[in-house]
Motif scaffolding. Structure first.
Motif, mmCIF file in Angstrom:
data_model
loop_
_atom_site.group_PDB
_atom_site.id
_atom_site.type_symbol
_atom_site.label_atom_id
_atom_site.label_comp_id
_atom_site.label_asym_id
_atom_site.label_seq_id
_atom_site.Cartn_x
_atom_site.Cartn_y
_atom_site.Cartn_z
ATOM 1 N N PHE A 186 -2.161 10.726 -2.501
ATOM 2 C CA PHE A 186 -1.531 10.929 -1.187
ATOM 3 C C PHE A 186 -0.264 11.770 -1.292
ATOM 4 N N ILE A 205 -2.325 6.719 5.775
ATOM 5 C CA ILE A 205 -3.064 6.494 4.524
ATOM 6 C C ILE A 205 -4.107 7.575 4.308
ATOM 7 N N THR A 227 0.842 -1.204 0.000
ATOM 8 C CA THR A 227 0.000 0.000 0.000
ATOM 9 C C THR A 227 0.877 1.254 0.000
ATOM 10 N N ASP A 228 1.979 1.223 0.746
ATOM 11 C CA ASP A 228 2.886 2.385 0.765
ATOM 12 C C ASP A 228 3.448 2.641 -0.628
ATOM 13 N N PRO A 242 4.155 8.599 5.116
ATOM 14 C CA PRO A 242 3.470 7.310 5.030
ATOM 15 C C PRO A 242 3.807 6.425 6.244
ATOM 16 N N TYR A 286 -1.708 6.473 -6.119
ATOM 17 C CA TYR A 286 -3.088 6.132 -5.791
ATOM 18 C C TYR A 286 -3.537 7.011 -4.630
ATOM 19 N N TYR A 287 -4.773 7.331 -4.551
ATOM 20 C CA TYR A 287 -5.386 8.107 -3.473
ATOM 21 C C TYR A 287 -4.900 9.561 -3.452
ATOM 22 N N GLU A 313 1.978 1.827 -3.391
ATOM 23 C CA GLU A 313 0.876 2.373 -4.200
ATOM 24 C C GLU A 313 0.652 3.855 -3.888
ATOM 25 N N LEU A 314 0.814 4.227 -2.620
ATOM 26 C CA LEU A 314 0.709 5.653 -2.267
ATOM 27 C C LEU A 314 1.787 6.432 -3.014
#
Lengths: 319, 319
Positions: free
Chosen positions: B49, B104, B38-39, B53, B46-47, B41-42
């Motif tokens: 962001f 997140i 997820t990190d 993180p 994504y998102y 992807e951040l």
């Protein structure tokens, strides 16, 4: 004998050979058939089908190994299972990998003067249930399948998306179960049936987001499925009740982040459907749009495809 | 103080203000952080962001309202829930609609010298669990979430698709649970970890069709999800464990005709994860690809994105 015939996108009437009854099968004279959306999809070329369609029927047994069936008015489970595999032994012949399916997969359908089915598939129609109602047994069973798969508490709010034939039956079955059903649809006159059966109704314009723990998609469309997913709450359950063809775009991140459960749902058990019919608890008269004699099957298929049509019935030929 | 910083697709190191501790929150000194997919992807946008993180961490409490927390080595539930809504009252703060999420969503992450979290989110790390192992609590909890959602009988064959960090943890958690796990992956050295933990392993080439009643998709890819669906038996359950972004093409007819259940699955409960860690039953040393001091966070993010990398850890700064 005469039969409805589907080929190359059109429905016609044909003379076909009288079916041969295999051992363990019954020969059944058609009393009444019901045209289902699946039949219309067969007509439109899904599954590359050609032949005699029809899987919703009521008939009278004219030949059988077990003489107790003779003269009985019956409905029949549409999946012809092998009877010996693991699925069949678990009572899930509906998933038997070697199954054929009445009027759909490699078994001649019911829209003919005569059809055959294994005696094991037959259920006698209770005498208090009219033939025009008993012909709904199969789609009511499909609606009952939801309750076989998902434990919906009595009193739980459930959204049913779609006010077609299956949506209305699902709404009625779940209302009888005790759920607090709201039907979202586009047709005031169809929603009126759901309302009379005790469901709340809403004309679709803006659908509520993440509002229901239980949502049933009965739209039969890919967009409907997406809308139904958007209506489902976190940790909620979305039941995919009507067949959507091809690949469907799904917002996977939404399903994962909100931990939504999607449940594919198809054919169901006949016993609870017959019980509901016997209790007279499903409103069916208003769901019948038209009735044609078998010999007018092409017109019946035309009528079934008209906008706003609900169930179109085929009446068996009288001897 | 220093912190890792993600913005416009790159990871850097920044000086940031020391966080202010709100009432009911603890101030925690980072001992160890773990970089999650997820990190990455951040980092990749994504998102939308940008900021600090980090949500997998072990820390030491340096300030708290409740003095019993002081000096304790802790891990923390990453969802900061409102505590009063229906979700929170049902113990499902992980779905609180007003939640923020550590590193997140609108709460500064753990890859900094100091972080804050509500004291209610903290769990003390048992003394027998090494910090390098305790940092896996959050992803192990995510793997445990599967067992909160789906009743998998002991001895049941389960396919795990994907041999990345999450796939290997899922395989280990389900093996500990007593399931007969087979991991399908592309990397011999990663599959070897699953094998040592007691799972069967297969190099992905031709995947078996409709072969498993339980399948876990831990590939993180849309194609992986499609393959996982194809591996699921009729009436089987497919658990969507790794986040797939955007819309995914799903063979809806297959899901409906075969009555497959899809279950989205995200964060999980910390207690069973800590219990597994205390029992020493999850092989973790081999899952650590590298460890960097916090000040080398940019290099750590680079390493974590290399092909074949498993967990990359960030060591907190010593005082």
């Amino acid at each position: 004998m005469i039969a409805a015939w589907i080929e190359d996108g059109s429905a016609s009437l044909r003379r076909v050979s009288r079916p041969r009854r295999k051992p363990g099968h019954a020969l059944i004279r058609l009393l009444c058939g019901g045209i289902c959306n699946t039949d219309i999809e067969l007509l439109r070329g899904y599954y590359g089908f050609h032949g005699v369609p029809g899987h919703e029927f009521v008939g009278e047994v004219v030949e059988a190994d077990d003489s107790r069936w003779l003269g009985k008015r019956v409905v029949g489970e549409i999946n012809l299972a092998c009877g010996v595999c693991g699925w069949c032994r678990r009572g899930l012949g509906r998933h038997c990998p070697r199954r054929t399916v009445l009027g759909i997969v490699k078994h001649r359908g019911a829209f003919a003067e005569l059809l055959t089915l294994p005696e094991a598939n037959l259920r006698e129609v209770p005498k208090e249930v009219a033939t025009d109602h008993a012909v709904f047994t199969e789609p009511i069973a499909a609606a009952c399948e939801i309750l076989e798969q998902v434990r919906i508490p009595r009193g739980a709010p459930v959204a049913v998306l779609g006010d077609g034939k299956l949506g209305l039956l699902v709404a009625q079955v779940l209302t009888c179960h005790g759920a607090a059903v709201t039907v979202y649809g586009r047709h005031r006159e169809k929603l009126r049936i759901a309302a009379r059966a005790g469901a709340d109704t809403r004309i679709v314009n803006k659908l509520p987001r993440a509002a229901y723990e239980y949502v049933v998609d009965a739209t039969g469309s890919a967009e409907g499925l997406m809308s139904a997913a958007a209506m489902t709450r976190p940790r909620g359950t979305l039941i995919l009740k009507s067949t959507v063809h091809g690949t469907v775009a799904l917002d996977a991140a939404r399903v994962i982040v909100d931990e939504i459960t999607l449940v594919g749902s198809r054919c169901g058990p006949f016993e609870p459907a017959l019980k509901l019919l016997r209790g007279g608890r499903i409103l069916l008269d208003e769901m019948i749009s038209a009735e044609y004699p078998l010999r007018d099957a092409p017109s019946a298929f035309g009528r079934a495809q008209e906008r706003g049509a609900l169930k179109v019935l085929l009446r068996g030929e009288t001897r």
